[in-house]
Design an enzyme around this catalytic site. Sequence first.
Site, PDB file in Angstrom:
ATOM      1  N   CYS A 214       0.982  -1.366   0.020  1.00 53.28           N
ATOM      2  CA  CYS A 214      -0.067  -0.078   0.126  1.00 53.28           C
ATOM      3  C   CYS A 214       0.877   1.289  -0.011  1.00 53.28           C
ATOM      4  O   CYS A 214       1.834   1.361   0.640  1.00 53.28           O
ATOM      5  CB  CYS A 214      -0.832   0.043   1.155  1.00 53.28           C
ATOM      6  SG  CYS A 214      -1.981  -1.406   1.536  1.00 53.28           S
TER       7      CYS A 214
ATOM      8  N   CYS B 249       2.402  -8.149   7.047  1.00 50.96           N
ATOM      9  CA  CYS B 249       1.262  -7.629   7.344  1.00 50.96           C
ATOM     10  C   CYS B 249      -0.048  -8.309   8.068  1.00 50.96           C
ATOM     11  O   CYS B 249      -0.606  -8.093   8.408  1.00 50.96           O
ATOM     12  CB  CYS B 249       0.634  -7.094   6.190  1.00 50.96           C
ATOM     13  SG  CYS B 249       0.212  -8.445   4.764  1.00 50.96           S
TER      14      CYS B 249
HETATM   15  S1  SF4 Z   1      -1.480  -0.454   7.504  1.00 43.51           S
HETATM   16 FE1  SF4 Z   1      -1.361  -2.443   6.361  1.00 43.51          FE
HETATM   17  S2  SF4 Z   1      -3.516  -2.344   5.040  1.00 43.51           S
HETATM   18 FE2  SF4 Z   1      -3.036  -0.202   6.059  1.00 43.51          FE
HETATM   19  S3  SF4 Z   1      -2.239   0.811   4.365  1.00 43.51           S
HETATM   20 FE3  SF4 Z   1      -0.225  -0.330   5.441  1.00 43.51          FE
HETATM   21  S4  SF4 Z   1      -0.003  -2.094   4.596  1.00 43.51           S
HETATM   22 FE4  SF4 Z   1      -1.927  -1.347   3.730  1.00 43.51          FE
END
Ligand code: SF4
Length: 231
Positions: free
Chosen positions: A202, A227
Amino acid sequence: MANTTATPVLLRRPAALTSAEVAALNGRFEAAHPTEVICWAVEAFGDDLCLTTSFSDTLLVDLAVAVDPDIEVVFLDTGLHFAETLDTLRRAMVRYELHLRVERPDESAPDLFAVATEACCAARKVAPLDRALAGRRAWLSGMRRDDHAGRSDTPIVQIDRRGLVKVNPLAAWPASEAEAYATERDIVLNPLIAEGYASIGCWPCTQRPTDDDARSGRWAGSTRQECGIHR
Ligand code: SF4
């Protein structure tokens, strides 16, 4: 009073393989080409098998659709991907005519990436993956031992926290062989790789090539490396 507690999306199910069978498969596949591993998985699990990818590239997709053109390809659309990643997905769709399943977070999923990344990943990645895997017996992932130090002991076959068989056909594939295959097959690449991104997720959590600790790939200033979808 009636029990109104919602049923979890996924309940842990009895593993489809015993630990002895998993150990034997890992021994058998340690030096095997990923195609041999995928052939076994398709034979063993048929339509109960799917593939997950983040579309950093189509290495695993290319190998898998050569074995089973109809395999379901799961993409977790967190709503926070780079435009380049979504473009890579579109190019992959054109090239491979994928049987694609896009899983998205609940509309109520909060944007927590700035304050609570674990909770953000739980809502935007882990829960959608749980939904995508409901009813499956096995899944393919593109994890590699050389992704980072925390993945150095990644098995080729394992049982995940749901009791599903998780198959990592690329885990032990030597990088030189993978690169040669990628070049020969002219696989679809996320253009951010050419820009020097070490890992692509992301946009709020991916380290830019110019960042101080860009080699860590994700979550600047944190020891986090995963994650949560690979547990
Ligand atoms: S915390 Fe995890 S789901 Fe949220 S934006 Fe970052 S990588 Fe993506």
